[in-house]
Design a protein around this motif. Structure first.
Motif, PDB file in Angstrom:
ATOM      1  N   MET A  70       3.603   9.124  -1.086  1.00 42.78           N
ATOM      2  CA  MET A  70       2.193   9.393  -1.247  1.00 42.78           C
ATOM      3  C   MET A  70       1.442   8.822  -0.063  1.00 42.78           C
ATOM      4  SD  MET A  70      -0.460   8.005  -4.118  1.00 42.78           S
ATOM      5  CE  MET A  70      -0.224   9.365  -5.213  1.00 42.78           C
ATOM      6  N   ASN A  71       0.468   9.528   0.350  1.00 40.29           N
ATOM      7  CA  ASN A  71      -0.403   9.086   1.426  1.00 40.29           C
ATOM      8  C   ASN A  71      -1.404   8.075   0.859  1.00 40.29           C
ATOM      9  OD1 ASN A  71      -2.534   8.938   3.315  1.00 40.29           O
ATOM     10  ND2 ASN A  71      -2.068  10.984   4.045  1.00 40.29           N
ATOM     11  N   TRP A  72      -1.516   6.916   1.499  1.00 40.94           N
ATOM     12  CA  TRP A  72      -2.420   5.884   1.006  1.00 40.94           C
ATOM     13  C   TRP A  72      -3.861   6.371   0.970  1.00 40.94           C
ATOM     14  CZ3 TRP A  72      -1.229   1.660  -1.623  1.00 40.94           C
ATOM     15  CH2 TRP A  72      -2.285   0.806  -1.967  1.00 40.94           C
ATOM     16  N   ASP A  73      -4.218   7.325   1.810  1.00 40.99           N
ATOM     17  CA  ASP A  73      -5.578   7.873   1.805  1.00 40.99           C
ATOM     18  C   ASP A  73      -5.952   8.439   0.437  1.00 40.99           C
ATOM     19  OD1 ASP A  73      -5.989   7.204   4.458  1.00 40.99           O
ATOM     20  OD2 ASP A  73      -5.414   9.190   5.200  1.00 40.99           O
ATOM     21  N   ILE A  74      -4.970   8.983  -0.269  1.00 37.92           N
ATOM     22  CA  ILE A  74      -5.221   9.511  -1.611  1.00 37.92           C
ATOM     23  C   ILE A  74      -5.589   8.369  -2.553  1.00 37.92           C
ATOM     24  CG2 ILE A  74      -4.163  10.636  -3.615  1.00 37.92           C
ATOM     25  CD1 ILE A  74      -2.514  12.298  -1.569  1.00 37.92           C
ATOM     26  N   ILE A  75      -4.870   7.262  -2.456  1.00 36.65           N
ATOM     27  CA  ILE A  75      -5.175   6.100  -3.297  1.00 36.65           C
ATOM     28  C   ILE A  75      -6.557   5.571  -2.963  1.00 36.65           C
ATOM     29  CG2 ILE A  75      -4.543   3.691  -3.785  1.00 36.65           C
ATOM     30  CD1 ILE A  75      -1.598   4.553  -3.450  1.00 36.65           C
ATOM     31  N   GLU A  76      -6.835   5.420  -1.672  1.00 38.32           N
ATOM     32  CA  GLU A  76      -8.136   4.891  -1.256  1.00 38.32           C
ATOM     33  C   GLU A  76      -9.269   5.808  -1.711  1.00 38.32           C
ATOM     34  OE1 GLU A  76     -10.491   3.473   2.776  1.00 38.32           O
ATOM     35  OE2 GLU A  76      -8.376   4.001   2.895  1.00 38.32           O
ATOM     36  N   SER A  80       4.983 -13.648   0.944  1.00 37.68           N
ATOM     37  CA  SER A  80       4.920 -13.336   2.372  1.00 37.68           C
ATOM     38  C   SER A  80       4.288 -11.956   2.579  1.00 37.68           C
ATOM     39  CB  SER A  80       6.329 -13.328   2.971  1.00 37.68           C
ATOM     40  OG  SER A  80       7.072 -12.234   2.443  1.00 37.68           O
ATOM     41  N   LYS A  81       3.881 -11.714   3.812  1.00 37.22           N
ATOM     42  CA  LYS A  81       3.329 -10.404   4.156  1.00 37.22           C
ATOM     43  C   LYS A  81       4.365  -9.318   3.892  1.00 37.22           C
ATOM     44  CE  LYS A  81       1.060  -7.803   7.796  1.00 37.22           C
ATOM     45  NZ  LYS A  81       0.452  -7.834   9.111  1.00 37.22           N
ATOM     46  N   GLU A  82       5.616  -9.610   4.223  1.00 30.78           N
ATOM     47  CA  GLU A  82       6.697  -8.649   4.004  1.00 30.78           C
ATOM     48  C   GLU A  82       6.846  -8.316   2.520  1.00 30.78           C
ATOM     49  OE1 GLU A  82      11.213  -9.509   4.271  1.00 30.78           O
ATOM     50  OE2 GLU A  82      10.629  -8.756   6.262  1.00 30.78           O
ATOM     51  N   ASP A  83       6.782  -9.330   1.660  1.00 31.15           N
ATOM     52  CA  ASP A  83       6.909  -9.103   0.223  1.00 31.15           C
ATOM     53  C   ASP A  83       5.706  -8.314  -0.309  1.00 31.15           C
ATOM     54  OD1 ASP A  83       8.212  -9.256  -2.266  1.00 31.15           O
ATOM     55  OD2 ASP A  83       7.011 -10.992  -2.842  1.00 31.15           O
ATOM     56  N   ALA A  84       4.522  -8.620   0.175  1.00 29.36           N
ATOM     57  CA  ALA A  84       3.327  -7.879  -0.239  1.00 29.36           C
ATOM     58  C   ALA A  84       3.466  -6.411   0.160  1.00 29.36           C
ATOM     59  CB  ALA A  84       2.074  -8.487   0.381  1.00 29.36           C
ATOM     60  N   GLU A  85       3.992  -6.157   1.342  1.00 25.64           N
ATOM     61  CA  GLU A  85       4.199  -4.780   1.799  1.00 25.64           C
ATOM     62  C   GLU A  85       5.219  -4.057   0.919  1.00 25.64           C
ATOM     63  OE1 GLU A  85       2.644  -2.848   3.982  1.00 25.64           O
ATOM     64  OE2 GLU A  85       1.240  -4.459   4.408  1.00 25.64           O
ATOM     65  N   LYS A  86       6.274  -4.762   0.514  1.00 27.88           N
ATOM     66  CA  LYS A  86       7.271  -4.169  -0.385  1.00 27.88           C
ATOM     67  C   LYS A  86       6.628  -3.804  -1.718  1.00 27.88           C
ATOM     68  CE  LYS A  86      11.357  -6.497   1.440  1.00 27.88           C
ATOM     69  NZ  LYS A  86      12.391  -7.505   1.157  1.00 27.88           N
ATOM     70  N   GLN A  87       5.777  -4.691  -2.219  1.00 30.43           N
ATOM     71  CA  GLN A  87       5.096  -4.414  -3.478  1.00 30.43           C
ATOM     72  C   GLN A  87       4.171  -3.207  -3.353  1.00 30.43           C
ATOM     73  OE1 GLN A  87       3.319  -7.797  -5.498  1.00 30.43           O
ATOM     74  NE2 GLN A  87       4.837  -9.170  -4.605  1.00 30.43           N
ATOM     75  N   LEU A  88       3.464  -3.110  -2.235  1.00 28.14           N
ATOM     76  CA  LEU A  88       2.573  -1.973  -2.019  1.00 28.14           C
ATOM     77  C   LEU A  88       3.366  -0.672  -1.900  1.00 28.14           C
ATOM     78  CD1 LEU A  88      -0.026  -3.522   0.399  1.00 28.14           C
ATOM     79  CD2 LEU A  88      -0.476  -2.600  -1.874  1.00 28.14           C
ATOM     80  N   LYS A  89       4.503  -0.714  -1.238  1.00 26.17           N
ATOM     81  CA  LYS A  89       5.342   0.475  -1.115  1.00 26.17           C
ATOM     82  C   LYS A  89       5.835   0.912  -2.490  1.00 26.17           C
ATOM     83  CE  LYS A  89       8.026   3.489   0.983  1.00 26.17           C
ATOM     84  NZ  LYS A  89       7.711   4.814   0.513  1.00 26.17           N
ATOM     85  N   ALA A  90       6.234  -0.045  -3.316  1.00 29.59           N
ATOM     86  CA  ALA A  90       6.681   0.279  -4.672  1.00 29.59           C
ATOM     87  C   ALA A  90       5.534   0.881  -5.486  1.00 29.59           C
ATOM     88  CB  ALA A  90       7.233  -0.968  -5.363  1.00 29.59           C
TER      89      ALA A  90
END
Length: 70
Positions: free
Chosen positions: A1-7, A50-60
């Motif tokens: 999904m494109n994040w623009d749709i979420i935003e 961590s930033k990496e973990d936050a990014e993983k959560q956002l991707k999920a």
């Protein structure tokens, strides 16, 4: 999904974000207004990850909402 749709549909996704990250307040989510970087920062700060973990959560989060349609 494109994040623009979420935003662009943040009012609909805000509830899903609250379910995912229950420690974030409604006011925090209102302020974030779907901005990915801001949400990542709040996840890092609130959950102490961590930033990496936050990014993983956002991707999920993106992946779990990929079937959402307007």
């Amino acid at each position: 999904m494109n994040w623009d749709i979420i935003e662009g549909n943040w009012k609909q996704f805000k509830g899903k974000a609250k379910e995912q990250w229950g420690k974030l307040s409604g006011d925090q989510l209102d302020t974030i207004t779907g901005k990915r970087e801001q949400l990542a920062g709040r996840i890092q700060e609130t959950y102490g990850v961590s930033k990496e973990d936050a990014e993983k959560q956002l991707k999920a989060f993106e992946d779990s909402n990929q079937d959402w349609r307007h």
